[in-house]
Motif scaffolding. Structure first.
Motif, PDB file in Angstrom:
ATOM      1  N   ASP A 171       0.832  -1.190   0.000  1.00  0.00           N
ATOM      2  CA  ASP A 171       0.000   0.000   0.000  1.00  0.00           C
ATOM      3  C   ASP A 171       0.876   1.253   0.000  1.00  0.00           C
ATOM      4  O   ASP A 171       1.881   1.309  -0.719  1.00  0.00           O
ATOM      5  CB  ASP A 171      -0.950  -0.043   1.198  1.00  0.00           C
ATOM      6  N   ILE A 172       0.529   2.285   0.778  1.00  0.00           N
ATOM      7  CA  ILE A 172       1.270   3.542   0.714  1.00  0.00           C
ATOM      8  C   ILE A 172       2.689   3.420   1.257  1.00  0.00           C
ATOM      9  O   ILE A 172       3.522   4.285   0.997  1.00  0.00           O
ATOM     10  CB  ILE A 172       0.532   4.679   1.456  1.00  0.00           C
ATOM     11  N   TYR A 173       2.991   2.354   1.993  1.00  0.00           N
ATOM     12  CA  TYR A 173       4.343   2.173   2.495  1.00  0.00           C
ATOM     13  C   TYR A 173       5.347   2.019   1.358  1.00  0.00           C
ATOM     14  O   TYR A 173       6.528   2.330   1.508  1.00  0.00           O
ATOM     15  CB  TYR A 173       4.411   0.942   3.402  1.00  0.00           C
ATOM     16  N   ILE A 174       4.882   1.524   0.239  1.00  0.00           N
ATOM     17  CA  ILE A 174       5.776   1.245  -0.884  1.00  0.00           C
ATOM     18  C   ILE A 174       5.754   2.343  -1.942  1.00  0.00           C
ATOM     19  O   ILE A 174       6.581   2.366  -2.846  1.00  0.00           O
ATOM     20  CB  ILE A 174       5.394  -0.123  -1.519  1.00  0.00           C
ATOM     21  N   ASP A 175       4.829   3.293  -1.801  1.00  0.00           N
ATOM     22  CA  ASP A 175       4.587   4.250  -2.874  1.00  0.00           C
ATOM     23  C   ASP A 175       5.744   5.212  -3.126  1.00  0.00           C
ATOM     24  O   ASP A 175       5.963   5.639  -4.262  1.00  0.00           O
ATOM     25  CB  ASP A 175       3.302   5.041  -2.602  1.00  0.00           C
ATOM     26  N   GLY A 176       6.468   5.600  -2.093  1.00  0.00           N
ATOM     27  CA  GLY A 176       7.597   6.499  -2.298  1.00  0.00           C
ATOM     28  C   GLY A 176       8.650   5.886  -3.196  1.00  0.00           C
ATOM     29  O   GLY A 176       9.207   6.543  -4.084  1.00  0.00           O
ATOM     30  N   ILE A 177       8.932   4.595  -2.984  1.00  0.00           N
ATOM     31  CA  ILE A 177       9.920   3.881  -3.804  1.00  0.00           C
ATOM     32  C   ILE A 177       9.365   3.637  -5.201  1.00  0.00           C
ATOM     33  O   ILE A 177      10.052   3.861  -6.207  1.00  0.00           O
ATOM     34  CB  ILE A 177      10.283   2.541  -3.132  1.00  0.00           C
ATOM     35  N   LEU A 178       8.109   3.182  -5.271  1.00  0.00           N
ATOM     36  CA  LEU A 178       7.484   2.929  -6.566  1.00  0.00           C
ATOM     37  C   LEU A 178       7.430   4.195  -7.410  1.00  0.00           C
ATOM     38  O   LEU A 178       7.667   4.163  -8.625  1.00  0.00           O
ATOM     39  CB  LEU A 178       6.070   2.369  -6.350  1.00  0.00           C
ATOM     40  N   SER A 179       7.138   5.326  -6.775  1.00  0.00           N
ATOM     41  CA  SER A 179       7.021   6.577  -7.522  1.00  0.00           C
ATOM     42  C   SER A 179       8.344   6.950  -8.189  1.00  0.00           C
ATOM     43  O   SER A 179       8.357   7.479  -9.308  1.00  0.00           O
ATOM     44  CB  SER A 179       6.564   7.710  -6.597  1.00  0.00           C
ATOM     45  N   PHE A 180       9.474   6.666  -7.519  1.00  0.00           N
ATOM     46  CA  PHE A 180      10.786   6.983  -8.109  1.00  0.00           C
ATOM     47  C   PHE A 180      10.964   6.255  -9.434  1.00  0.00           C
ATOM     48  O   PHE A 180      11.390   6.851 -10.438  1.00  0.00           O
ATOM     49  CB  PHE A 180      11.914   6.601  -7.146  1.00  0.00           C
ATOM     50  N   PHE A 181      10.631   4.977  -9.462  1.00  0.00           N
ATOM     51  CA  PHE A 181      10.848   4.188 -10.674  1.00  0.00           C
ATOM     52  C   PHE A 181       9.848   4.551 -11.776  1.00  0.00           C
ATOM     53  O   PHE A 181      10.191   4.500 -12.964  1.00  0.00           O
ATOM     54  CB  PHE A 181      10.787   2.694 -10.352  1.00  0.00           C
TER      55      PHE A 181
END
Length: 379
Positions: A280-290
């Motif tokens: 969920d949102i815990y992963i979004d910061g990393i996902l957004s970079f890619f």
């Protein structure tokens, strides 16, 4: 030959160091994010609308759920942009906050004045009563500051929670920049601390101020500052520059695979940190970079895609502020009566573009920019 190769390599490294993820690149990434936002808001609460899968939910529902990454994308880009805008300059806190508050709130108030009165025409004279339920004057005044989510009061639009978040993060920015600029160690610790803070957000609940909410979203904003400090978007692209078509194709496949794995983890993953499922949102910061990196390296190289993305990026704040009036508050029945998800999304997209262009023309007519510049102290 060795000296020649070394010279070429040094020239390439210098080029990467001097390059920057520019305002144009930022606007393109914002353009992608606003397209995600529209799809997310339309379908993340509609698990039965669209192409049904064996899970009992539709493909559109899963896509819309993942597209909430747009929030982290906007935060990363905001952190990046504000750092770049004052890079190497001393921060005068009150001047810094005045500048950013005026830019945010003047646009926010302009949209407010255009769209809120329509509520009385469509919903009726008790529009505010239906929205705020009680304490109308208090809630209205807090709403006008943009800080309703931080004070946990009702809002005309639930989607305006982001205004509260970005204002608060701008207030925190000078501290974050100081820590990230101080040394590599403090930069790493600040980034790691903002990441770990997400997993303890529930323990930070406060009756009067939404500290838990801040903790959940601090990492992407901090990550954006970190990306600007270390020029990560350009350096990441530099790993794959000046290579043949086959190598670039492999890079595209690898980058897509990373995004695919992160998306799967976001939706279904069971990996845990501190007893909390890492999705969920815990992963979004990393996902957004890619996702931003994919757009920067590949999508922005396609001429018309780049032009459309930049155009959408320039209109992204307008569209964010008013799109919920269209699909949710005033014309919900009509919007969803269009039936097919892609048609619904295109309707909201095209309507939003037309309205945003009209709003920008209206700003020219009422001398909005001159008024804003005067408030900023510009001549």
């Amino acid at each position: 030959m060795v000296e020649k190769n070394k010279s070429v390599k040094n020239t390439q490294n210098k080029s990467i160091t001097e390059s920057v993820f520019s305002v144009i690149d930022t606007n393109f990434a914002k353009g992608i994010a606003i397209l995600f936002l529209l799809f997310h808001h339309l379908f993340y609460l509609s698990p039965k609308m669209g192409f049904m899968l064996s899970t009992g939910k539709t493909l559109e529902f899963y896509i819309a759920t993942v597209m909430k990454v747009c929030v982290a994308m906007f935060l990363v880009l905001s952190g990046y942009g504000v750092y770049e805008s004052i890079k190497g300059k001393a921060i005068k806190y009150f001047s810094f906050m005045k500048k950013n508050l005026i830019k945010i709130l003047f646009n926010y108030w302009f949209i407010w004045l255009l769209f809120v009165p329509v509520g009385f025409l469509i919903i009726g004279g008790d529009f505010f009563t239906k929205v705020y339920k009680q304490d109308i004057i208090q809630n209205l005044l807090i709403n006008l500051t943009g800080m309703q989510k931080m004070f946990m009061t009702p809002s005309i639009l639930d989607t305006w929670w982001f205004v509260s978040l970005i204002i608060t993060f701008y207030a925190l920015f000078p501290v974050l920049r100081f820590l990230i600029d101080k040394s590599h160690i403090t930069a790493g610790l600040t980034l790691a601390g903002s990441f770990l803070l997400m997993f303890f957000a529930d323990d930070l609940y406060n009756t009067y101020f939404n500290t838990a909410f801040l903790a959940l979203w601090l990492f992407p904003f901090t990550f954006g500052i970190f990306c600007a400090k270390y020029n990560l978007f350009v350096k990441f692209q530099g790993l794959f520059e000046n290579k043949d078509i086959q190598s670039k194709a492999i890079n595209l496949v690898l980058l897509s695979a990373i995004i695919g794995l992160l998306v799967y983890q976001r939706l279904f993953g069971t990996f845990k940190i501190f007893g909390t499922t890492f999705k969920d949102i815990y992963i979004d910061g990393i996902l957004s970079f890619f996702i931003i990196a994919l757009g920067y390296q590949f999508l922005s190289k396609i001429k018309y895609v780049k032009e459309f993305g930049i155009f959408m990026g320039k209109h992204s704040f307008n569209i964010f502020l008013f799109h919920s009036f269209i699909y949710h508050l005033y014309f919900k029945s009509f919007t969803y009566s269009l039936g097919t998800p892609i048609v619904i999304w295109l309707f909201l997209l095209i309507t939003s573009i037309i309205l945003s262009v009209a709003i920008e023309k209206l700003k020219v007519l009422v001398h909005f920019n001159e008024i804003q510049n005067k408030a900023l102290g510009k001549k």
